[in-house]
Scaffold this motif. Structure first.
Motif, PDB file in Angstrom:
ATOM      1  N   ASN A 198      21.223 -12.401   5.547  1.00 36.60           N
ATOM      2  CA  ASN A 198      21.302 -11.951   6.940  1.00 36.60           C
ATOM      3  C   ASN A 198      20.063 -12.335   7.740  1.00 36.60           C
ATOM      4  OD1 ASN A 198      23.856 -10.807   6.913  1.00 36.60           O
ATOM      5  ND2 ASN A 198      23.110  -8.861   6.108  1.00 36.60           N
ATOM      6  N   HIS A 199      20.170 -12.101   9.047  1.00 34.30           N
ATOM      7  CA  HIS A 199      19.067 -12.434   9.950  1.00 34.30           C
ATOM      8  C   HIS A 199      18.116 -11.261  10.157  1.00 34.30           C
ATOM      9  CE1 HIS A 199      16.951 -13.596  13.616  1.00 34.30           C
ATOM     10  NE2 HIS A 199      17.193 -12.358  14.017  1.00 34.30           N
ATOM     11  N   SER A 200      16.843 -11.583  10.374  1.00 30.22           N
ATOM     12  CA  SER A 200      15.899 -10.616  10.932  1.00 30.22           C
ATOM     13  C   SER A 200      14.875 -11.389  11.759  1.00 30.22           C
ATOM     14  CB  SER A 200      15.184  -9.857   9.805  1.00 30.22           C
ATOM     15  OG  SER A 200      14.099  -9.124  10.363  1.00 30.22           O
ATOM     16  N   CYS A 201      14.446 -10.803  12.867  1.00 30.60           N
ATOM     17  CA  CYS A 201      13.389 -11.446  13.665  1.00 30.60           C
ATOM     18  C   CYS A 201      12.032 -11.217  12.989  1.00 30.60           C
ATOM     19  CB  CYS A 201      13.358 -10.891  15.084  1.00 30.60           C
ATOM     20  SG  CYS A 201      14.941 -10.967  15.921  1.00 30.60           S
ATOM     21  N   ALA A 202      12.006 -10.296  11.989  1.00 31.00           N
ATOM     22  CA  ALA A 202      10.796 -10.072  11.187  1.00 31.00           C
ATOM     23  C   ALA A 202      11.145 -10.419   9.745  1.00 31.00           C
ATOM     24  CB  ALA A 202      10.356  -8.619  11.297  1.00 31.00           C
TER      25      ALA A 202
ATOM     26  N   GLU B  10      15.860 -12.613  25.106  1.00 28.12           N
ATOM     27  CA  GLU B  10      16.263 -14.010  24.865  1.00 28.12           C
ATOM     28  C   GLU B  10      16.741 -14.202  23.436  1.00 28.12           C
ATOM     29  OE1 GLU B  10      13.293 -16.858  26.013  1.00 28.12           O
ATOM     30  OE2 GLU B  10      13.296 -16.201  28.108  1.00 28.12           O
ATOM     31  N   ARG B  11      16.006 -13.605  22.489  1.00 27.60           N
ATOM     32  CA  ARG B  11      16.426 -13.690  21.082  1.00 27.60           C
ATOM     33  C   ARG B  11      17.806 -13.098  20.906  1.00 27.60           C
ATOM     34  NH1 ARG B  11      11.549 -11.082  19.819  1.00 27.60           N
ATOM     35  NH2 ARG B  11      12.698  -9.254  19.108  1.00 27.60           N
ATOM     36  N   GLN B  12      17.991 -11.905  21.473  1.00 32.00           N
ATOM     37  CA  GLN B  12      19.255 -11.205  21.268  1.00 32.00           C
ATOM     38  C   GLN B  12      20.417 -11.961  21.902  1.00 32.00           C
ATOM     39  OE1 GLN B  12      18.852  -7.000  22.046  1.00 32.00           O
ATOM     40  NE2 GLN B  12      17.991  -6.827  19.997  1.00 32.00           N
TER      41      GLN B  12
ATOM     42  N   ILE C  72      24.477  -8.062  17.388  1.00 28.66           N
ATOM     43  CA  ILE C  72      23.305  -7.573  18.109  1.00 28.66           C
ATOM     44  C   ILE C  72      22.250  -7.204  17.078  1.00 28.66           C
ATOM     45  CG2 ILE C  72      22.449  -5.734  19.629  1.00 28.66           C
ATOM     46  CD1 ILE C  72      25.439  -5.771  20.747  1.00 28.66           C
ATOM     47  N   CYS C  73      21.079  -7.822  17.198  1.00 30.24           N
ATOM     48  CA  CYS C  73      20.043  -7.619  16.185  1.00 30.24           C
ATOM     49  C   CYS C  73      19.385  -6.248  16.363  1.00 30.24           C
ATOM     50  CB  CYS C  73      18.987  -8.724  16.277  1.00 30.24           C
ATOM     51  SG  CYS C  73      17.815  -8.632  14.910  1.00 30.24           S
ATOM     52  N   LYS C  74      19.277  -5.545  15.234  1.00 29.46           N
ATOM     53  CA  LYS C  74      18.640  -4.226  15.278  1.00 29.46           C
ATOM     54  C   LYS C  74      17.441  -4.195  14.330  1.00 29.46           C
ATOM     55  CE  LYS C  74      22.888  -1.830  16.460  1.00 29.46           C
ATOM     56  NZ  LYS C  74      24.022  -1.076  15.938  1.00 29.46           N
ATOM     57  N   CYS C  75      16.772  -5.337  14.194  1.00 28.17           N
ATOM     58  CA  CYS C  75      15.652  -5.400  13.250  1.00 28.17           C
ATOM     59  C   CYS C  75      14.428  -4.655  13.798  1.00 28.17           C
ATOM     60  CB  CYS C  75      15.299  -6.859  12.959  1.00 28.17           C
ATOM     61  SG  CYS C  75      14.387  -7.635  14.285  1.00 28.17           S
ATOM     62  N   ALA C  76      13.376  -4.620  12.989  1.00 32.68           N
ATOM     63  CA  ALA C  76      12.173  -3.853  13.341  1.00 32.68           C
ATOM     64  C   ALA C  76      11.487  -4.365  14.605  1.00 32.68           C
ATOM     65  CB  ALA C  76      11.200  -3.892  12.168  1.00 32.68           C
ATOM     66  N   VAL C  77      11.661  -5.642  14.930  1.00 34.39           N
ATOM     67  CA  VAL C  77      11.023  -6.170  16.144  1.00 34.39           C
ATOM     68  C   VAL C  77      11.874  -5.848  17.362  1.00 34.39           C
ATOM     69  CG1 VAL C  77       9.875  -8.170  17.140  1.00 34.39           C
ATOM     70  CG2 VAL C  77      10.384  -8.134  14.705  1.00 34.39           C
ATOM     71  N   CYS C  78      13.198  -5.908  17.161  1.00 38.09           N
ATOM     72  CA  CYS C  78      14.096  -5.671  18.291  1.00 38.09           C
ATOM     73  C   CYS C  78      14.123  -4.197  18.681  1.00 38.09           C
ATOM     74  CB  CYS C  78      15.497  -6.156  17.946  1.00 38.09           C
ATOM     75  SG  CYS C  78      15.589  -7.954  17.910  1.00 38.09           S
ATOM     76  N   GLU C  79      13.949  -3.307  17.694  1.00 38.38           N
ATOM     77  CA  GLU C  79      13.926  -1.880  17.984  1.00 38.38           C
ATOM     78  C   GLU C  79      12.658  -1.282  17.381  1.00 38.38           C
ATOM     79  OE1 GLU C  79      17.510   0.031  16.753  1.00 38.38           O
ATOM     80  OE2 GLU C  79      18.602  -0.806  18.451  1.00 38.38           O
TER      81      GLU C  79
HETATM   82 ZN   LIG Z   1      15.751  -8.782  15.798  1.00 37.96          ZN
END
Ligand SMILES: [Zn+2]
Ligand SMILES: [Zn+2]
Ligand SMILES: [Zn+2]
Length: 480
Positions: A349-353, A393-395, A405-412
């Motif tokens: 899966n994806h994560s921005c972190a 922009e990432r989202q 919709i990303c809910k990773c530690a950076v996004c939230e």
């Molecule tokens: Zn994210």
């Protein structure tokens, strides 16, 4: 003047010495400009068009050996010199080749040791069912994340946890890579029947599953994306004894629960099964149009058509292509002229972190840890390639390309984004101050590794994010 621009409408779809000579002359222009790798690409093209047994074959090998020689790849130069000598080489070239051979041997004696090439291998024992993955990682399923990878124990930074060969891949014709293993800068040989592909050697030629279907058909002139869809069907065909067996398999595989975890990947059939049940994006009207285009491309291959005769089988093929279209759209990776699918890779899966960095070596997709991973933690990588600070922009990009919709530690973020304690760590400061100094690459790598093993398991902060990005960039630069 023959047009050698690479336009598929102009290039002949058969061996053609006149065309081969024109390509060779283009190579000579780059050679005179001392652009060895570009010259070599044109010599490879010339080789693939050269009529079997003709002087053009020997000329291509001979010129290519000169490129390898100038690139200081003497062993490769020697292989091409031998091949040229055993081909139909003209007398005056023979003298030149023998001289080059002599020089190669001399330079190999005096030249510095060749650059150390890293031996890529998994950092832990291989998983029994999925030998491309380490046994300290498992595939799990839950409602929130679907199927995903989880660490079974703590995993430090800089460990290769997945190293997976592509299941299918396709490149545009004008990019000269081995059709079987995607290697470049090799002592390529051309398909003896058609001008469309090159292989590293006879092993690669004989192991390849799809070219025997495509050879001589207009499929080889399709763009990489279309070719990938043809190859997905070819893998389906290759995995079963008959179309009837394939139809029976599809009938039962479609009934499987989407959360089913694949059991193994030991043979072609289990690999195709894995691929068949990869996540599919929800269908849109555009997908139906795309699938119809893919279906038309597949029909350009007479050998496939012959298998799917009659209305029932044709209709089945259309449905299969539609199913593949949704899978490929969701799971393929690649660039402007290349696309591939890796099965286990697709479960990440994806994560921005992210705690993983992915890169490609030859035809292997590799995942390496770039943060300290705690037992039970999910393994993720950044689908966007690089980090963009602007959350909206990432989202937006993630939502439009991958429909989530990303809910990773950076996004939230629930923690402070800046961690002053980490910013004053001397290793952080060293990396921060010297990040652009290439001569310090190994020191930087080491400092990043130490920092991330100590602090990488903390909640995401700008400092951890920065160091893990630098680390990922260094891995790609040093190991590619
Ligand atoms: Zn994210
Ligand atoms: Zn190869
Ligand atoms: Zn061929």
């Amino acid at each position: 003047m023959i047009d050698t621009s690479g336009d598929v409408n102009i290039a002949p779809n058969r061996k053609d010495n006149e065309f081969s000579t024109a390509l060779h002359q283009r190579g000579n222009e780059f050679f005179r400009a001392e652009n060895w790798s570009e010259a070599m690409t044109w010599y490879n093209r010339s080789l693939s068009y050269a009529e079997i047994g003709s002087e053009n074959v020997a000329l291509a090998y001979s010129s290519r050996s000169a490129c390898f020689f100038n690139m200081e790849l003497y062993e490769k130069a020697l292989i091409d010199i031998e091949t040229a000598k055993s081909a139909n080489v003209p007398e005056h070239l023979l003298v030149q080749l023998e001289q080059r051979q002599q020089e190669c041997h001399e330079l190999m004696q005096t030249a510095q040791k060749p650059k150390v090439t890293r031996d890529f291998k998994l950092s832990y024992e291989a998983n029994k069912n999925f030998p491309c993955m380490v046994d300290v990682v498992e595939i799990k399923y839950n409602q929130e994340f679907g199927r995903h990878l989880v660490a079974k124990c703590d995993i430090p930074v800089d460990k290769i946890v997945l190293m997976e060969k592509e299941f299918i891949a396709a490149i545009d014709n004008d990019r000269m890579l081995c059709c079987n293993c995607s290697r470049m800068n090799s002592n390529f040989i051309a398909c003896p029947q058609c001008p469309a592909v090159v292989f590293c050697d006879l092993d690669c030629m004989n192991q390849n599953l799809w070219h025997k279907w495509e050879c001589g058909s207009s499929v080889s002139q399709l763009n990489f994306n279309m070719k990938l869809h043809v190859r997905a069907v070819l893998m389906a065909i290759e995995s079963f004894r008959s179309v009837e067996d394939l139809m029976e398999f599809v009938g039962s595989a479609l009934l499987e629960d989407p959360g089913t975890i694949p059991t193994s990947m030991h043979d072609l059939k289990s690999k195709y099964h894995f691929f068949f049940n990869l996540k599919r994006s929800p269908q849109k009207v555009d997908d139906i149009i795309a699938a119809y285009t893919h279906f038309k491309c597949i029909q350009m291959c007479p050998k496939i058509n012959a298998l799917f005769d009659g209305e029932e089988k044709t209709r089945f093929l259309m449905h299969l292509v539609f199913h593949h279209t949704l899978i490929i759209q969701t799971n393929s990776i690649g660039g402007d002229d290349f696309k591939s699918i890796h099965n286990v890779f697709s479960m990440v899966n994806h994560s921005c972190a992210p705690n993983l960095h992915n890169y490609i070596v030859g035809n292997h997709g590799i995942f390496k840890t770039i943060r300290y991973v705690k037992m039970g933690e999910q393994l993720c990588f950044n689908y966007l390639g690089s980090f963009n600070e602007k959350t909206h922009e990432r989202q937006k990009e993630l939502e439009s390309n991958w429909k989530f919709i990303c809910k990773c530690a950076v996004c939230e973020p629930t923690n402070n984004i800046v961690n002053a304690r980490l910013a004053s760590d001397p290793r952080f400061q060293f990396v921060h101050d010297n990040v652009h100094d290439e001569s310090l690459a190994l020191d930087l790598l080491d400092k990043c590794r130490q920092f991330l093993n100590e602090h990488g398991q903390l909640a995401w902060s700008a400092e951890v994010g920065f160091i893990s990005q630098v680390f990922a960039g260094l891995i790609t630069a040093l190991e590619d």
